[in-house]
Scaffold this active site. Structure first.
Site, PDB file in Angstrom:
ATOM      1  N   SER A 124      -7.647  -3.449   3.192  1.00 36.00           N
ATOM      2  CA  SER A 124      -7.238  -4.140   4.418  1.00 36.00           C
ATOM      3  C   SER A 124      -7.862  -3.488   5.645  1.00 36.00           C
ATOM      4  CB  SER A 124      -5.713  -4.077   4.528  1.00 36.00           C
ATOM      5  OG  SER A 124      -5.273  -4.451   5.816  1.00 36.00           O
ATOM      6  N   TYR A 148       2.735   0.078   4.976  1.00 36.04           N
ATOM      7  CA  TYR A 148       1.808  -0.800   4.260  1.00 36.04           C
ATOM      8  C   TYR A 148       0.373  -0.295   4.420  1.00 36.04           C
ATOM      9  CZ  TYR A 148      -1.439  -4.637   3.543  1.00 36.04           C
ATOM     10  OH  TYR A 148      -2.518  -5.388   3.149  1.00 36.04           O
ATOM     11  N   LYS A 152      -2.556   1.350   1.615  1.00 36.49           N
ATOM     12  CA  LYS A 152      -3.952   0.946   1.421  1.00 36.49           C
ATOM     13  C   LYS A 152      -4.889   2.140   1.639  1.00 36.49           C
ATOM     14  CE  LYS A 152      -3.442  -3.439   0.455  1.00 36.49           C
ATOM     15  NZ  LYS A 152      -3.723  -3.940  -0.908  1.00 36.49           N
TER      16      LYS A 152
END
Length: 336
Positions: A124, A148, A152
């Site tokens: 991402s 989040y 990643k």
């Protein structure tokens, strides 16, 4: 030989499966269905006329993953599976670290045991953090501002370490910008559980009457109209980026980060106004305060994808919006 697609019934995964089936690839999907439905498999078959092997399992389940590799001749893995809501990640961080990071480590361990060392990873643009100016390129320093994004970033670092430790690994680490749109058939699209976290499904659910109004967070940024600017990319373009990455894996040594974006920025209000124009629906909205950690402008430098993969985004904003509206208007309650 088969391709293992983790999270293959999700938004990006399902569109990638459609593109791979068009090339007559044998597909094995592993998904725990935490944010998707088996009805997606029926829609994929409607679009392609082809079936896939589906196994309901969790990437944290080592025994289940080992069985998949032992029963199928897996050549490469496309790893989509993961929790992905930024706001939710701050509320239940342990779930995100367990599912995304521990699950990925388990998958990588099983891959290593089975000597399958070809991987396309779903990363991402959140790994660029808050302090890099756009256009964002792969040489910039990385950081994260929420759990989040941290997951990643952690997985990327694990992949870089893994590739340095064993030169047999070929890993394309694809950093997505903002996927929107849907398959042109209107049969598959983004179908989030509960209140959408992303702009386009929120706008489209307002348009079909499922939600009353849109909240726009901040209208005082230094942008064209004061609202945040992002790089929106059609999900089919994104899916085709995965196809290109798989085709080029044999030429990739180690772990290579690659941006997948259009290289153009579009503001929230530009999205809303384009959606109103194309759908003919009103999109009532109110302005809320900025959210902590939000940045005024984020868009990609996608030149590495163009040079290394021979890939570039083809679909324009009007197509992205029209395909989103076709999906949502034909499926007002998603797959239900």
């Amino acid at each position: 030989m088969s391709l293992l697609i983790t999270g293959g019934t999700g938004f990006i995964g399902s569109h990638t499966v459609v593109e791979l089936l068009a090339l007559d690839k044998d597909i094995v999907i592993v998904d725990n269905l935490s944010n998707s439905s088996t009805l997606v498999l029926d829609r994929i078959k409607q679009i392609t006329g082809k079936s896939v092997t589906f196994i309901q399992a969790d990437i944290c389940d080592r025994q289940a993953l080992t069985k998949v590799f032992e029963q199928h001749d897996i050549d490469a893995v496309v790893h989509f599976a993961g929790l992905k809501a930024v706001g939710e990640s701050s509320e239940i961080p342990l779930s995100y670290y367990h599912n995304n990071v521990s699950g990925s480590v388990t998958l990588l361990q099983v891959m290593a045991e089975q000597n399958v060392k070809n991987l396309v990873f779903s990363s991402s643009a959140t790994v660029y953090g808050e302090n890099n100016p756009s256009p964002l390129d792969e040489t910039m320093p990385t950081s994260a501002t929420n759990p989040y994004g941290q997951t990643k970033l952690m997985i990327e670092n694990i992949l870089f370490d893994l590739a340095r430790s064993d030169e047999q690994w070929s890993i394309a680490c694809l950093r997505y910008f903002n996927p929107i749109g849907a398959h042109e058939s209107g049969l598959i699209g983004e179908n989030p559980n509960g209140i959408p976290n992303n702009l386009l499904p929120y706008v489209s659910q307002v348009a079909v009457g499922r939600l009353a109004q849109l909240q726009i967070f901040g209208d005082d940024y230094q942008t064209v109209d004061g609202t945040g600017v992002r790089d929106y990319i059609h999900v089919v373009d994104l899916a085709q980026g995965h196809v290109k990455a798989l085709e080029k894996l044999s030429e990739i040594k180690g772990c290579v980060p690659i941006n997948l974006g259009t290289g153009n920025g579009t503001s929230v209000l530009e999205i809303v106004n384009t959606f109103k124009e194309i759908s003919g629906q009103d999109i009532p909205y109110n302005i809320a305060p900025r959210r902590a950690g939000d940045i005024a402008t984020v868009y990609a430098d996608a030149s590495v994808a163009n040079t290394l993969l021979g890939w570039h985004a083809k679909r324009d904003l009007a197509t992205m919006i029209a395909d989103t509206w076709r999906w949502q208007s034909q499926n007002p309650n998603g797959f239900e």
